[in-house]
Scaffold this motif. Structure first.
Motif, PDB file in Angstrom:
ATOM      1  N   THR A 293       0.836  -1.209   0.000  1.00  0.00           N
ATOM      2  CA  THR A 293       0.000   0.000   0.000  1.00  0.00           C
ATOM      3  C   THR A 293       0.865   1.251   0.000  1.00  0.00           C
ATOM      4  O   THR A 293       0.601   2.214  -0.732  1.00  0.00           O
ATOM      5  N   TRP A 294       1.906   1.220   0.810  1.00  0.00           N
ATOM      6  CA  TRP A 294       2.819   2.365   0.869  1.00  0.00           C
ATOM      7  C   TRP A 294       3.501   2.568  -0.484  1.00  0.00           C
ATOM      8  O   TRP A 294       3.608   3.700  -0.968  1.00  0.00           O
ATOM      9  N   LEU A 295       3.939   1.464  -1.105  1.00  0.00           N
ATOM     10  CA  LEU A 295       4.582   1.567  -2.409  1.00  0.00           C
ATOM     11  C   LEU A 295       3.618   2.123  -3.465  1.00  0.00           C
ATOM     12  O   LEU A 295       4.006   2.921  -4.317  1.00  0.00           O
ATOM     13  N   ASP A 296       2.366   1.674  -3.388  1.00  0.00           N
ATOM     14  CA  ASP A 296       1.379   2.115  -4.376  1.00  0.00           C
ATOM     15  C   ASP A 296       1.118   3.613  -4.308  1.00  0.00           C
ATOM     16  O   ASP A 296       0.692   4.227  -5.287  1.00  0.00           O
ATOM     17  N   GLU A 297       1.366   4.184  -3.129  1.00  0.00           N
ATOM     18  CA  GLU A 297       1.077   5.602  -2.948  1.00  0.00           C
ATOM     19  C   GLU A 297       2.309   6.491  -3.102  1.00  0.00           C
ATOM     20  O   GLU A 297       2.197   7.720  -3.092  1.00  0.00           O
ATOM     21  N   ILE A 298       3.483   5.877  -3.240  1.00  0.00           N
ATOM     22  CA  ILE A 298       4.708   6.664  -3.218  1.00  0.00           C
ATOM     23  C   ILE A 298       4.789   7.645  -4.386  1.00  0.00           C
ATOM     24  O   ILE A 298       5.333   8.745  -4.258  1.00  0.00           O
ATOM     25  N   ASP A 299       4.225   7.271  -5.562  1.00  0.00           N
ATOM     26  CA  ASP A 299       4.279   8.166  -6.709  1.00  0.00           C
ATOM     27  C   ASP A 299       3.231   9.278  -6.616  1.00  0.00           C
ATOM     28  O   ASP A 299       3.302  10.281  -7.335  1.00  0.00           O
ATOM     29  N   ILE A 300       2.254   9.092  -5.730  1.00  0.00           N
ATOM     30  CA  ILE A 300       1.193  10.087  -5.566  1.00  0.00           C
ATOM     31  C   ILE A 300       1.650  11.248  -4.681  1.00  0.00           C
ATOM     32  O   ILE A 300       1.300  12.415  -4.911  1.00  0.00           O
ATOM     33  N   ARG A 301       2.437  10.911  -3.651  1.00  0.00           N
ATOM     34  CA  ARG A 301       2.715  11.869  -2.576  1.00  0.00           C
ATOM     35  C   ARG A 301       3.290  13.208  -3.034  1.00  0.00           C
ATOM     36  O   ARG A 301       2.826  14.257  -2.592  1.00  0.00           O
ATOM     37  N   PRO A 302       4.319  13.240  -3.898  1.00  0.00           N
ATOM     38  CA  PRO A 302       4.884  14.547  -4.265  1.00  0.00           C
ATOM     39  C   PRO A 302       3.859  15.482  -4.896  1.00  0.00           C
ATOM     40  O   PRO A 302       3.766  16.658  -4.525  1.00  0.00           O
ATOM     41  N   THR A 303       3.084  14.959  -5.852  1.00  0.00           N
ATOM     42  CA  THR A 303       2.099  15.808  -6.533  1.00  0.00           C
ATOM     43  C   THR A 303       1.002  16.237  -5.570  1.00  0.00           C
ATOM     44  O   THR A 303       0.580  17.407  -5.577  1.00  0.00           O
ATOM     45  N   ARG A 359      -1.149   1.779 -13.994  1.00  0.00           N
ATOM     46  CA  ARG A 359      -0.138   2.789 -13.691  1.00  0.00           C
ATOM     47  C   ARG A 359      -0.153   3.911 -14.726  1.00  0.00           C
ATOM     48  O   ARG A 359       0.054   5.079 -14.391  1.00  0.00           O
ATOM     49  N   GLU A 360      -0.399   3.548 -16.000  1.00  0.00           N
ATOM     50  CA  GLU A 360      -0.441   4.571 -17.050  1.00  0.00           C
ATOM     51  C   GLU A 360      -1.585   5.558 -16.795  1.00  0.00           C
ATOM     52  O   GLU A 360      -1.417   6.780 -16.948  1.00  0.00           O
ATOM     53  N   GLU A 361      -2.747   5.028 -16.372  1.00  0.00           N
ATOM     54  CA  GLU A 361      -3.882   5.901 -16.076  1.00  0.00           C
ATOM     55  C   GLU A 361      -3.569   6.815 -14.905  1.00  0.00           C
ATOM     56  O   GLU A 361      -3.900   7.999 -14.919  1.00  0.00           O
ATOM     57  N   ARG A 362      -2.908   6.262 -13.876  1.00  0.00           N
ATOM     58  CA  ARG A 362      -2.552   7.082 -12.717  1.00  0.00           C
ATOM     59  C   ARG A 362      -1.586   8.191 -13.124  1.00  0.00           C
ATOM     60  O   ARG A 362      -1.707   9.330 -12.677  1.00  0.00           O
TER      61      ARG A 362
END
Length: 378
Positions: A293-303, A359-362
């Motif tokens: 879960t943490w990994l799945d959210e790691i690309d979200i956090r900066p934005t 991942r592409e959609e995200r």
């Protein structure tokens, strides 16, 4: 590279090495930390070794956030497995099994005396287990009185901090486990020619010499028994070849136990530990899900962090405008209301990003969100 930090690259790519990728690598780390990959199932010392490796690695180079999080998750998983299951319970070494057997003889070890015959590595480890479980007195008898005194001195020094029962260079520092209100165990040494006298004053004998012939003989045991006034004498022989002459078992009031007896305890405890594996694996799976879960959210956090900062900047400007027109109480109310608004907007945005089908959609959604507030800032 590995060479720069003093590591041997061959160890990582030899026939004995394994290669894991992605979540399987993290899961392997979690299982190692929990003692599920140890040769001795549930071995507690491995977590100390991993923590030391983690400390050394950070001393050379700060790991990335993913590796840091993986190690933190592994340490938490290992701790949960050891506290929520019994996978590390029970003796699975000869030295510890000897002490566990001795504890079956007496209500409180602190009221009794033990004699260690032999001052080698196995004997030293067994002595530490005895002292960890608060034996009242422990005397070391060895052919070399100098070595007996040396071991006794080491044990007295360790008694102040705890006993290393994990083996050489393996950590596992532990303080005495029972009788915390009792005084410290008495630790001494006696020369080899006083072995018979030592037998007479002891309640349990642990013999671990490397002698090719028996060192505890019927005549010396009979002499010792006469001085014991009917008190039973328990002798644990864990030497190979055996230290205790077979005829000693025929003497009244003397109870002898060998490696076969201890192996029964060890095998029973290993079976008990194996029964804890399914529970331990469920804990590992739970922790892996949390890590995923943490990994799945790691690309979200900066934005998301940038988006939140943008909204808070707008909020501060609006509250500043209100404060110029209204009193402070109204401004605080507007500030509180906008904080709740930001919380809901950010929460909804995160939920939408998490629900992306791929991942592409995200990545497209993240790019769109960033473009929206970037264009607004322009």
């Amino acid at each position: 590279g590995l060479t720069e930090v003093g590591a041997d690259p061959d160890l990582f790519f030899s026939d004995h090495a394994t290669v894991e990728n992605d979540l399987e690598a993290a899961k392997h780390l979690f299982r190692v930390c929990a003692g599920l990959e140890s040769m001795m199932l549930g071995e507690p010392q491995i977590i100390s070794q991993l923590k030391e490796a983690y400390r050394l690695a950070r001393g050379h180079h700060e790991p990335g956030p993913g590796l840091l999080r993986a190690y933190q998750g592994a340490f938490r998983a290992g701790k949960r497995v050891r506290t929520e299951t019994h996978i590390s319970s029970g003796a699975v070494s000869v030295a510890f099994a000897a002490v566990e057997l001795a504890r079956k003889f007496f209500d409180r070890l602190f009221d009794h005396r033990a004699v260690l015959v032999g001052a080698g590595e196995t004997g030293g480890l067994a002595a530490r287990h005895f002292l960890q479980h608060n034996i009242g007195e422990l005397v070391v008898v060895n052919r070399s009185f100098e070595n007996a005194e040396k071991l006794a001195e080491e044990l007295r020094a360790e008694q102040k901090t705890g006993f290393d029962t994990g083996g050489k260079n393996r950590g596992g520092l532990k303080k005495p486990a029972e009788g915390s209100g009792d005084a410290a165990s008495r630790i001494g040494a006696r020369p080899w020619d006083e072995l018979t006298e030592a037998l007479a004053t002891a309640d349990v004998i642990l013999s671990t010499t490397g002698s090719p012939d028996p060192v505890i003989l019927p005549d010396m045991v009979e002499t010792a028994v006469k001085q014991r006034k009917g008190k039973p004498l328990f002798i644990l022989d864990i030497a190979v070849p055996r230290d205790v002459h077979p005829d000693v078992a025929k003497i009244g009031g003397v109870f002898t136990f060998g490696l076969d007896d201890l192996d029964g305890i060890i095998q029973s405890n290993l079976a008990s530990r194996a029964g804890q594996v399914p529970h331990a694996e469920r804990i590992i799976d739970e922790e892996i899900i949390e890590f995923q879960t943490w990994l799945d959210e790691i690309d979200i956090r900066p934005t998301v962090a940038e988006f939140k900062a943008y909204l808070e900047e707008l909020k501060d400007k609006q509250v500043g405008f209100v404060r110029k027109k209204q009193n402070d109480e109204v401004a605080k109310a507007v500030d509180k209301s906008l904080q709740q608004f930001i919380k809901k907007v950010v929460g909804k945005s995160v939920s939408t990003l998490k629900s992306s089908q791929s991942r592409e959609e995200r990545e497209r959604d993240l790019a769109t969100l960033k473009k929206i507030f970037s264009d607004e800032q322009d």
